[in-house]
Design a protein around this motif. Structure first.
Motif, PDB file in Angstrom:
ATOM      1  N   ASN A  87      39.908  46.404  48.970  1.00  0.00           N
ATOM      2  CA  ASN A  87      40.680  45.514  49.830  1.00  0.00           C
ATOM      3  C   ASN A  87      40.840  46.097  51.229  1.00  0.00           C
ATOM      4  OD1 ASN A  87      41.016  43.490  47.971  1.00  0.00           O
ATOM      5  ND2 ASN A  87      43.260  43.593  47.924  1.00  0.00           N
ATOM      6  N   ASN A 118      42.868  41.343  39.127  1.00  0.00           N
ATOM      7  CA  ASN A 118      41.902  41.354  40.218  1.00  0.00           C
ATOM      8  C   ASN A 118      42.070  40.129  41.109  1.00  0.00           C
ATOM      9  OD1 ASN A 118      39.509  42.353  41.625  1.00  0.00           O
ATOM     10  ND2 ASN A 118      38.446  40.633  40.684  1.00  0.00           N
ATOM     11  N   LYS A 120      44.807  38.377  41.531  1.00  0.00           N
ATOM     12  CA  LYS A 120      46.061  38.555  42.262  1.00  0.00           C
ATOM     13  C   LYS A 120      45.881  39.497  43.441  1.00  0.00           C
ATOM     14  CE  LYS A 120      50.949  39.627  41.551  1.00  0.00           C
ATOM     15  NZ  LYS A 120      51.993  40.011  40.545  1.00  0.00           N
ATOM     16  N   SER A 121      45.135  40.574  43.244  1.00  0.00           N
ATOM     17  CA  SER A 121      44.885  41.532  44.318  1.00  0.00           C
ATOM     18  C   SER A 121      44.072  40.920  45.444  1.00  0.00           C
ATOM     19  CB  SER A 121      44.163  42.754  43.747  1.00  0.00           C
ATOM     20  OG  SER A 121      43.766  43.634  44.769  1.00  0.00           O
ATOM     21  N   ARG A 122      43.038  40.159  45.088  1.00  0.00           N
ATOM     22  CA  ARG A 122      42.181  39.559  46.114  1.00  0.00           C
ATOM     23  C   ARG A 122      42.917  38.455  46.887  1.00  0.00           C
ATOM     24  NH1 ARG A 122      38.607  43.531  46.945  1.00  0.00           N
ATOM     25  NH2 ARG A 122      36.787  43.479  45.560  1.00  0.00           N
ATOM     26  N   ASN A 144      50.723  34.309  47.931  1.00  0.00           N
ATOM     27  CA  ASN A 144      50.041  35.279  48.778  1.00  0.00           C
ATOM     28  C   ASN A 144      49.275  34.545  49.883  1.00  0.00           C
ATOM     29  OD1 ASN A 144      50.635  37.894  47.429  1.00  0.00           O
ATOM     30  ND2 ASN A 144      49.632  36.889  45.690  1.00  0.00           N
TER      31      ASN A 144
END
Length: 341
Positions: A87, A118, A120-122, A144
């Motif tokens: 990220n 993954n 959620k992170s992206r 987000n």
């Protein structure tokens, strides 16, 4: 539009390719008229790593991506399952090129914790996130930066070229009555259903299950030939009940004219026409449906043909790619995409 597409482009398969939604997206983007550059993170890592040890090439791969973005100067970056790209690298890309749009794509199931994490992170760094599960389940990822979108599994007319629906059941080219290909055993109990179905069908019923019960898995041309030689296929996910979610096999089978049995819990009838997919809700219903279509070849061909025609017309990879571009760039849709409701 200038587009950089980051995913596993299978350079090191050397022609022994797996059917890939990422490859379909890449060719669809080109067919839609875009200038597309592919960046294959896993292959770059292998090429760049000391002694060819891929995990040692992560740092260099991120540097090569920054170098590629600086040189190519894309307007849109579409990235898929590129776990080797951090990220922090996307954040640096945005710092250097503040006008670039970042769109993430994820074709894996939400019931795998690592995959949900993954996504959620992206969503923190992407402007848009496309997931193969329907909007009902995607609500948990809101809040987000990324706007959430569903994406289907498309056919590619240059890959799904066979049409089993055109062949009568007695045609010697069709040497499989029912097909289910799988090798994954994690997060699933579908093997139990396969075993029960096998046991309930006549011994002369040709139910082939490559990848299961110690049978070899099929890839590349072997898999393509198997699809072309099959009348019907099972679309069993590792877990059922997620809105519009399916393994990519649904497009592979539909595009090649197989009659498809799929669980009704996914609610594909929201946008699929009648007499295309054959739905079931339990083992008994599945067995009854298999027997019905096996003994009524005209009905099998009719349903499979309608399904194939619909996928090739409305869920092909050119429309799929253009939808992703339009949604990511917040451009008015140029087509009435059937999965947008």
């Amino acid at each position: 539009m200038r587009i950089l597409h980051i995913d596993h482009h299978q350079y090191r398969k050397y022609g022994h390719l797996r059917v890939s939604w990422a490859r379909k997206l890449y060719t669809g983007l080109i067919r839609a008229g875009h200038n597309v550059l592919a960046f294959s993170d896993r292959d770059v890592a292998k090429f760049e790593a000391p002694l060819g040890i891929r995990d040692l090439g992560r740092k260099r791969t991120n540097k090569r991506l920054l170098q590629t973005v600086d040189a190519f100067q894309p307007e849109l970056i579409i990235f898929g399952h590129c776990d080797l790209i951090d990220n922090a690298t996307f954040t640096e890309i945005r710092r250097r090129h503040p006008d670039v749009i970042l769109a993430g794509c994820n074709n894996d199931p939400l019931f795998v914790p690592r995959n949900a994490a993954n996504i959620k992170s992206r969503c923190i760094i992407a402007d848009a996130m496309f997931v193969s599960t329907g909007p009902r389940e995607l609500a948990s990822f809101t809040g987000n930066r990324a706007k959430l979108w569903h994406m289907p599994n498309p056919v590619d007319p240059s890959e799904e070229t066979a049409d089993a629906s055109n062949l009568e059941g007695t045609d010697p080219a069709l040497h499989t009555d029912l097909l289910f290909c799988s090798k994954s055993e994690s997060y699933t109990e579908r093997g139990k259903l396969i075993s029960k179905v096998k046991a309930a069908l006549p011994t002369n019923f040709r139910f082939h299950t490559p990848g299961m019960f110690d049978q070899p898995t099929l890839w590349g041309r072997d898999y393509e030939r198997k699809l072309a030689a099959s009348k019907m296929g099972l679309n069993l996910n590792r877990q059922e009940g997620y809105q519009w979610y399916s393994s990519a096999r649904i497009a592979q089978m539909a595009g090649n004219g197989l009659l498809i049995f799929t669980n009704e819990a996914a609610a594909f009838d929201d946008f699929m026409p009648s007499e295309t997919l054959a739905y079931f809700d339990d083992e008994g219903a599945l067995l009854n449906s298999i027997r019905k279509f096996h003994h009524d070849d005209a009905m099998r061909r009719h349903w499979a043909g309608r399904c194939r025609e619909f996928f090739h017309r409305e869920i092909n990879n050119t429309l799929y790619a253009q939808y992703i571009v339009e949604a990511a760039t917040e451009t008015q849709f140029s087509h009435d995409y059937v999965w947008v409701q």
